[in-house]
Write a protein that holds these residues in place. Structure first.
Motif, PDB file in Angstrom:
ATOM      1  N   ASN A  45       0.817  -1.213   0.000  1.00  0.00           N
ATOM      2  CA  ASN A  45       0.000   0.000   0.000  1.00  0.00           C
ATOM      3  C   ASN A  45       0.850   1.262   0.000  1.00  0.00           C
ATOM      4  OD1 ASN A  45      -2.524  -1.132  -0.136  1.00  0.00           O
ATOM      5  ND2 ASN A  45      -2.939  -1.023   2.048  1.00  0.00           N
ATOM      6  N   LEU A  46       1.905   1.264   0.814  1.00  0.00           N
ATOM      7  CA  LEU A  46       2.756   2.451   0.916  1.00  0.00           C
ATOM      8  C   LEU A  46       3.428   2.759  -0.420  1.00  0.00           C
ATOM      9  CD1 LEU A  46       4.108   4.695   2.508  1.00  0.00           C
ATOM     10  CD2 LEU A  46       5.848   3.050   3.237  1.00  0.00           C
ATOM     11  N   VAL A  47       3.991   1.747  -1.063  1.00  0.00           N
ATOM     12  CA  VAL A  47       4.648   1.971  -2.356  1.00  0.00           C
ATOM     13  C   VAL A  47       3.629   2.424  -3.394  1.00  0.00           C
ATOM     14  CG1 VAL A  47       5.955   0.883  -4.210  1.00  0.00           C
ATOM     15  CG2 VAL A  47       6.471   0.317  -1.837  1.00  0.00           C
ATOM     16  N   ARG A  48       2.462   1.817  -3.377  1.00  0.00           N
ATOM     17  CA  ARG A  48       1.398   2.194  -4.311  1.00  0.00           C
ATOM     18  C   ARG A  48       1.041   3.673  -4.163  1.00  0.00           C
ATOM     19  NH1 ARG A  48      -4.894  -0.020  -4.001  1.00  0.00           N
ATOM     20  NH2 ARG A  48      -5.784   1.583  -5.347  1.00  0.00           N
ATOM     21  N   MET A  49       0.792   4.114  -2.937  1.00  0.00           N
ATOM     22  CA  MET A  49       0.377   5.492  -2.712  1.00  0.00           C
ATOM     23  C   MET A  49       1.518   6.474  -2.940  1.00  0.00           C
ATOM     24  SD  MET A  49      -2.802   5.688  -2.169  1.00  0.00           S
ATOM     25  CE  MET A  49      -4.091   4.452  -1.952  1.00  0.00           C
ATOM     26  N   ALA A  50       2.743   6.063  -2.633  1.00  0.00           N
ATOM     27  CA  ALA A  50       3.888   6.943  -2.868  1.00  0.00           C
ATOM     28  C   ALA A  50       4.048   7.229  -4.364  1.00  0.00           C
ATOM     29  CB  ALA A  50       5.157   6.313  -2.300  1.00  0.00           C
ATOM     30  N   ILE A  51       3.907   6.196  -5.177  1.00  0.00           N
ATOM     31  CA  ILE A  51       3.990   6.378  -6.628  1.00  0.00           C
ATOM     32  C   ILE A  51       2.884   7.321  -7.098  1.00  0.00           C
ATOM     33  CG2 ILE A  51       3.759   5.241  -8.865  1.00  0.00           C
ATOM     34  CD1 ILE A  51       4.981   2.732  -7.568  1.00  0.00           C
ATOM     35  N   ALA A  52       1.670   7.092  -6.617  1.00  0.00           N
ATOM     36  CA  ALA A  52       0.540   7.924  -7.015  1.00  0.00           C
ATOM     37  C   ALA A  52       0.733   9.380  -6.578  1.00  0.00           C
ATOM     38  CB  ALA A  52      -0.753   7.375  -6.414  1.00  0.00           C
ATOM     39  N   THR A  53       1.305   9.584  -5.399  1.00  0.00           N
ATOM     40  CA  THR A  53       1.543  10.942  -4.911  1.00  0.00           C
ATOM     41  C   THR A  53       2.532  11.684  -5.798  1.00  0.00           C
ATOM     42  OG1 THR A  53       1.104  10.291  -2.620  1.00  0.00           O
ATOM     43  CG2 THR A  53       2.381  12.298  -2.952  1.00  0.00           C
ATOM     44  N   VAL A  54       3.619  11.025  -6.167  1.00  0.00           N
ATOM     45  CA  VAL A  54       4.629  11.647  -7.031  1.00  0.00           C
ATOM     46  C   VAL A  54       4.017  12.018  -8.380  1.00  0.00           C
ATOM     47  CG1 VAL A  54       6.786  11.248  -8.286  1.00  0.00           C
ATOM     48  CG2 VAL A  54       6.578  10.521  -5.903  1.00  0.00           C
ATOM     49  N   VAL A  55       3.243  11.110  -8.942  1.00  0.00           N
ATOM     50  CA  VAL A  55       2.616  11.366 -10.248  1.00  0.00           C
ATOM     51  C   VAL A  55       1.641  12.535 -10.164  1.00  0.00           C
ATOM     52  CG1 VAL A  55       1.054  10.411 -11.998  1.00  0.00           C
ATOM     53  CG2 VAL A  55       2.901   9.003 -11.057  1.00  0.00           C
ATOM     54  N   ALA A  57       1.480  14.961  -7.875  1.00  0.00           N
ATOM     55  CA  ALA A  57       2.166  16.205  -7.565  1.00  0.00           C
ATOM     56  C   ALA A  57       2.838  16.791  -8.808  1.00  0.00           C
ATOM     57  CB  ALA A  57       3.199  15.983  -6.463  1.00  0.00           C
ATOM     58  N   ALA A  58       3.397  15.917  -9.650  1.00  0.00           N
ATOM     59  CA  ALA A  58       4.036  16.386 -10.880  1.00  0.00           C
ATOM     60  C   ALA A  58       3.007  16.942 -11.864  1.00  0.00           C
ATOM     61  CB  ALA A  58       4.819  15.238 -11.522  1.00  0.00           C
ATOM     62  N   LEU A  59       1.854  16.286 -11.962  1.00  0.00           N
ATOM     63  CA  LEU A  59       0.826  16.728 -12.918  1.00  0.00           C
ATOM     64  C   LEU A  59       0.069  17.961 -12.432  1.00  0.00           C
ATOM     65  CD1 LEU A  59      -0.714  13.284 -13.988  1.00  0.00           C
ATOM     66  CD2 LEU A  59       0.816  14.732 -15.321  1.00  0.00           C
ATOM     67  N   VAL A 193     -13.152  22.730  -2.801  1.00  0.00           N
ATOM     68  CA  VAL A 193     -11.805  22.411  -3.284  1.00  0.00           C
ATOM     69  C   VAL A 193     -11.894  21.832  -4.688  1.00  0.00           C
ATOM     70  CG1 VAL A 193      -9.644  21.214  -2.755  1.00  0.00           C
ATOM     71  CG2 VAL A 193     -11.202  21.835  -0.897  1.00  0.00           C
ATOM     72  N   GLY A 194     -11.008  22.278  -5.581  1.00  0.00           N
ATOM     73  CA  GLY A 194     -10.972  21.766  -6.941  1.00  0.00           C
ATOM     74  C   GLY A 194     -10.584  20.297  -6.982  1.00  0.00           C
ATOM     75  N   ALA A 195     -11.013  19.613  -8.045  1.00  0.00           N
ATOM     76  CA  ALA A 195     -10.797  18.168  -8.141  1.00  0.00           C
ATOM     77  C   ALA A 195      -9.313  17.807  -8.166  1.00  0.00           C
ATOM     78  CB  ALA A 195     -11.493  17.623  -9.381  1.00  0.00           C
ATOM     79  N   ARG A 196      -8.518  18.553  -8.936  1.00  0.00           N
ATOM     80  CA  ARG A 196      -7.086  18.244  -9.031  1.00  0.00           C
ATOM     81  C   ARG A 196      -6.391  18.418  -7.686  1.00  0.00           C
ATOM     82  NH1 ARG A 196      -4.396  18.246 -14.044  1.00  0.00           N
ATOM     83  NH2 ARG A 196      -5.787  18.392 -15.847  1.00  0.00           N
ATOM     84  N   LEU A 197      -6.695  19.528  -7.019  1.00  0.00           N
ATOM     85  CA  LEU A 197      -6.069  19.796  -5.733  1.00  0.00           C
ATOM     86  C   LEU A 197      -6.504  18.772  -4.689  1.00  0.00           C
ATOM     87  CD1 LEU A 197      -4.351  21.541  -3.886  1.00  0.00           C
ATOM     88  CD2 LEU A 197      -6.318  23.060  -3.578  1.00  0.00           C
ATOM     89  N   VAL A 242      -5.389   8.364 -11.179  1.00  0.00           N
ATOM     90  CA  VAL A 242      -6.474   8.723 -12.095  1.00  0.00           C
ATOM     91  C   VAL A 242      -7.827   8.601 -11.399  1.00  0.00           C
ATOM     92  CG1 VAL A 242      -7.665   8.089 -14.236  1.00  0.00           C
ATOM     93  CG2 VAL A 242      -5.169   8.084 -14.145  1.00  0.00           C
ATOM     94  N   ALA A 243      -8.035   7.501 -10.684  1.00  0.00           N
ATOM     95  CA  ALA A 243      -9.356   7.188 -10.137  1.00  0.00           C
ATOM     96  C   ALA A 243      -9.841   8.232  -9.131  1.00  0.00           C
ATOM     97  CB  ALA A 243      -9.335   5.806  -9.478  1.00  0.00           C
ATOM     98  N   PHE A 244      -8.991   8.628  -8.192  1.00  0.00           N
ATOM     99  CA  PHE A 244      -9.464   9.548  -7.161  1.00  0.00           C
ATOM    100  C   PHE A 244      -9.577  10.977  -7.667  1.00  0.00           C
ATOM    101  CE2 PHE A 244      -8.286   6.029  -4.365  1.00  0.00           C
ATOM    102  CZ  PHE A 244      -9.430   5.971  -3.594  1.00  0.00           C
ATOM    103  N   THR A 245      -8.803  11.322  -8.702  1.00  0.00           N
ATOM    104  CA  THR A 245      -9.004  12.625  -9.339  1.00  0.00           C
ATOM    105  C   THR A 245     -10.350  12.644 -10.059  1.00  0.00           C
ATOM    106  OG1 THR A 245      -6.618  12.910  -9.637  1.00  0.00           O
ATOM    107  CG2 THR A 245      -8.062  14.276 -10.990  1.00  0.00           C
TER     108      THR A 245
END
Length: 317
Positions: A45-55, A57-59, A193-197, A242-245
């Motif tokens: 779970n931690l690795v999964r969410m860390a990857i998603a956070t980096v992606v 934050a970059a986008l 709050v906006g969807a992206r944020l 993608v899903a939670f955005t």
């Protein structure tokens, strides 16, 4: 006229996008189950969410500007609340999935749709003016619990039916409560709050909570291979970033009940993908239980609800 058409178009796209998200979420149950043979649940779970956070934050880095100002405080508060409930839901679900089957996990998680209207009856949780749960919500909860018993317990359990529920089922039931609170938090945050944020913040805070709770799962381990790499790619990118955005966007156009109704498809997709890729089959008793859960979910969502003014009168005779 143009505004009306734009509103209908936004609702249609929100419905279609959310259905796509639910399809991905349903498919992740067997994917994660396979990956857990090579990784501990909390480490995955931690690795999964860390990857998603980096992606994310970059986008969405432009959306993060001004976050630590007075104007940004509501976004931080909503992101923190959503992140805590998301982390709690995923930690319980993934650990529970280690001890139960993907299809059972999917159907039990689907009870979130029954829990949303029930939790809406708690003062301070529901929006002012939202309809309060009527008899259908409570009847749906009863059907859902009966289905849960049939789905998870053997024949002849008798009065000891609750003992038939294993640790995996109890953990997954706790996950459904956490995800129901997460959905209600997103519904309240959508207007502020906006969807992206919101999507970026909730996943970021979720990662921090998972990092803090990592030691609770014992010694972490993650042996990278094609199965684990594929599962991380699917769950981190499609199932999280993608899903939670998309969910945050959809809840700006749909009421919580519509969102919850679409989520009823998740256990169906989980069962179908488990059948196709893992060959998992449900017996007659389990199928009857799954059918009762779906019936309870549909009754809770499609049945009559108490208007706000009647709910207030009933609560204050």
């Amino acid at each position: 006229m143009r505004a009306s058409r734009s509103s209908r178009s936004g609702q249609l796209s929100a419905h279609l996008m959310l259905i796509g998200v639910v399809l991905v979420w349903g498919a992740t149950f067997p994917v994660v189950k396979a990956a857990l043979a090579y990784a501990t649940p909390l480490a995955f779970n931690l690795v999964r969410m860390a990857i998603a956070t980096v992606v994310l934050a970059a986008l969405n880095h432009k959306s993060l500007r001004g976050l630590f100002t007075v104007e940004g405080r509501p976004a931080l508060a909503f992101g923190l609340a959503a992140g805590i409930f998301m982390a709690l839901g995923y930690q319980l679900q993934t650990v529970g999935l280690k001890y139960t089957t993907p299809s059972k996990s999917g159907f039990i998680t689907g009870l979130v749709v029954v829990l949303v209207p029930l939790l809406s009856a708690v003062p301070g949780i529901a929006h002012a003016g939202d309809p309060r749960p009527g008899w259908a919500a409570f009847a749906g909860a009863g059907l859902g619990f009966a289905g849960l018993v049939l789905l998870t317990t053997p024949v002849g359990s008798g009065a000891d039916v609750l003992r038939g529920l294993g640790i995996g089922e109890w953990l997954t039931l706790g996950c459904a409560v956490a995800f129901a609170l997460h959905l209600l938090t997103l519904a309240r945050a959508a207007a502020h709050v906006g969807a992206r944020l919101l999507g970026t913040l909730q996943v970021g805070f979720c990662t921090l909570v998972m990092l803090v709770t990592l030691p609770l799962g014992g010694r972490p381990a993650l042996h990278m291979n094609l199965i684990v790499a594929g599962a991380l790619a699917i769950t981190a990118l499609l199932g999280t970033a993608v899903a939670f955005t998309v969910q945050s966007y959809a809840q700006q156009h749909l009421p919580p009940t519509h969102t919850a109704l679409i989520l009823t498809l998740e256990p169906v997709f989980a069962w179908l993908t488990s059948l196709l890729f893992l060959g998992e089959r449900l017996g007659r008793r389990s199928l009857a239980g799954a059918a009762l859960i779906l019936a309870g979910i549909l009754l809770a969502e499609l049945g009559p609800k108490m208007p706000p003014e009647q709910a207030n009168f009933a609560a204050n005779p």
